[in-house]
Scaffold this active site. Structure first.
Site, mmCIF file in Angstrom:
data_model
loop_
_atom_site.group_PDB
_atom_site.id
_atom_site.type_symbol
_atom_site.label_atom_id
_atom_site.label_comp_id
_atom_site.label_asym_id
_atom_site.label_seq_id
_atom_site.Cartn_x
_atom_site.Cartn_y
_atom_site.Cartn_z
ATOM 1 N N ASN A 210 -89.799 -21.231 -14.239
ATOM 2 C CA ASN A 210 -90.411 -20.086 -14.693
ATOM 3 C C ASN A 210 -91.370 -19.615 -13.706
ATOM 4 O OD1 ASN A 210 -92.936 -21.584 -15.053
ATOM 5 N ND2 ASN A 210 -91.751 -22.979 -16.543
ATOM 6 N N LYS A 289 -72.029 -27.015 -5.805
ATOM 7 C CA LYS A 289 -72.301 -25.633 -6.168
ATOM 8 C C LYS A 289 -71.340 -24.906 -7.204
ATOM 9 C CE LYS A 289 -73.234 -20.874 -4.259
ATOM 10 N NZ LYS A 289 -73.431 -20.202 -2.651
ATOM 11 N N ILE A 308 -94.373 -33.771 -23.333
ATOM 12 C CA ILE A 308 -95.112 -34.779 -22.622
ATOM 13 C C ILE A 308 -96.547 -34.824 -23.440
ATOM 14 C CG2 ILE A 308 -96.337 -35.191 -20.546
ATOM 15 C CD1 ILE A 308 -93.979 -33.877 -19.160
ATOM 16 N N LYS A 342 -99.464 -31.171 -32.573
ATOM 17 C CA LYS A 342 -99.958 -32.130 -31.386
ATOM 18 C C LYS A 342 -101.102 -32.836 -31.571
ATOM 19 C CE LYS A 342 -96.742 -29.365 -28.264
ATOM 20 N NZ LYS A 342 -96.237 -29.232 -26.980
#
Length: 395
Positions: A210, A289, A308, A342
């Site tokens: 990203n 590849k 995590i 969370k």
């Protein structure tokens, strides 16, 4: 607001070739928000003229203890009254010796004796001068007297030799001064944080990642270290320089990041999950590849990566956990839901268009007391505000 806003710094320039760096240092301190007043020794004025520093700071530059521009001809007393720091950069071996032994034979050294503000020095000299036992004795005396010493660094010197004694670069000195001014809100705390993207390989040359630059996470690592914490930073693939005093662990994938976090979290008082961890990874990365075959498309099977932050927050005795939520819409709704799911005491939310990959950020802090919006600012300043907020929560 910058840590330098409202700070008055007296910058002393002594006679070394590194005096040319002091011009940029004066500019950078002013750019950061400080009010800079320059004092040059006779030797310093041989390298860079006083008018240069006057032009860069907008304030008169001083060289003579008998200068009648100062009221009652007492520049050696008046210049540091109300100052927040007397910073000597470069500090030659000669000036360090004078400061260590209380000599006062020019305006700068007299200022140092008459000051009511802290004193910091940035040594700059040939490697042999630095290593000389006399210089090392003077260095020990300065530190024993409570004088801050920034640097020196090792590197190529003007004489052509290589070794210790090179003055820190201007931006490195600015970082040292910022740390000096920062309240030590996290003294005695151990902080573990993640930063940057992760890279999930498809084959040896391609992968899923990203646009995270790591700037926000690195700014937080720097702010925590400046606030007195012992900081461990688990960093994805970014090109950011390691902040001063920070222990850095480099990783590539989400699984590597998870393993590094779990290996260090038992020592942490605070965990900050800033990294933009990939939610998914390819089920199988190709050994070689991948090649185009015909004109058809390609289907890639993805599997979910571990969460995590949620895993750390669910530990039997978790550290104080801070999460980040980067959203493209409905920030309040999604961030509040993420915080509740969370079970973290503090969540920092932002819209990706307000900060991801850039130098500035606009964030909202979500905790039990509600919603706290911070103004858009450089990420270093945003990080300082976040640290101040969670330090109050810890207290």
């Amino acid at each position: 607001m910058s840590i330098f806003t409202g700070k008055r710094i007296v910058l002393g320039i002594s006679g070394g070739i590194a005096a040319y760096k002091a011009a940029d240092l004066a500019r950078q301190l002013g750019k950061a928000g400080a009010d800079v007043h320059c004092v040059l020794t006779e030797g310093g004025a041989h390298f860079v003229t006083p008018i240069t520093f006057q032009a860069l700071t907008g304030n008169p530059a001083w060289t003579d203890a008998w200068d009648s521009r100062q009221s009652r001809n007492m520049a050696h007393i008046e210049l540091t009254r109300g100052a927040d720091l007397l910073l000597v950069a470069p500090a030659t071996a000669d000036v360090m010796a004078k400061l260590a032994h209380g000599m006062a034979d020019d305006l700068l050294t007299t200022l140092a004796l008459a000051r009511e503000c802290p004193l910091a020095v940035c040594p700059a000299m040939n490697r042999q001068m630095w290593e000389n036992p006399a210089t090392q004795r003077n260095l020990a005396q300065l530190r024993a007297d409570g004088i801050a010493v920034f640097g020196p660094a090792s590197g190529e010197q003007a004489c052509g030799e290589v070794g210790m004694g090179r003055m820190l670069e201007p931006l490195e000195i600015v970082a040292e001064v910022a740390a000096f001014f920062t309240p030590k809100r996290l003294a005695g705390r151990k902080v573990l944080l993640t930063a940057g993207p992760t890279f999930e390989p498809l084959d040896p040359v391609r992968g899923i990642t990203n646009i995270s630059s790591g700037k926000m996470g690195f700014a937080l690592a720097r702010a925590c270290a400046d606030a007195g914490a012992e900081v461990t930073l688990v960093a994805g693939p970014v090109s950011q320089p390691t902040p001063r005093g920070v222990n850095r662990i480099d990783v590539q994938t989400a699984l590597q990041m998870r393993n590094a976090v779990l290996a260090n979290v038992m020592h942490a008082d605070v965990f900050i999950g800033v990294a933009a961890v990939a939610d998914y990874r390819p089920a199988d990365a190709a050994e070689h590849k991948l090649k185009k075959t015909g004109s058809g498309g390609m289907t890639i099977e993805l599997v979910q990566n571990p969460d995590i932050l949620a895993e750390v927050a669910a530990l039997p005795n978790p550290p104080f956990c801070i999460g980040f939520a980067a959203e493209s819409q409905n920030l309040d709704e999604y961030a509040a839901a993420k915080r509740a799911k969370k079970r973290v005491p503090l969540l920092v939310g932002n819209l990706v268009q307000d900060g991801m990959g850039g130098d500035d950020n606009r964030v909202v802090l979500f905790d039990d007391a509600g919603r706290h919006e911070l103004p858009q600012a450089p990420k270093d300043e945003v990080a300082q505000a976040i640290v101040a907020h969670f330090a109050r929560m810890l207290a």
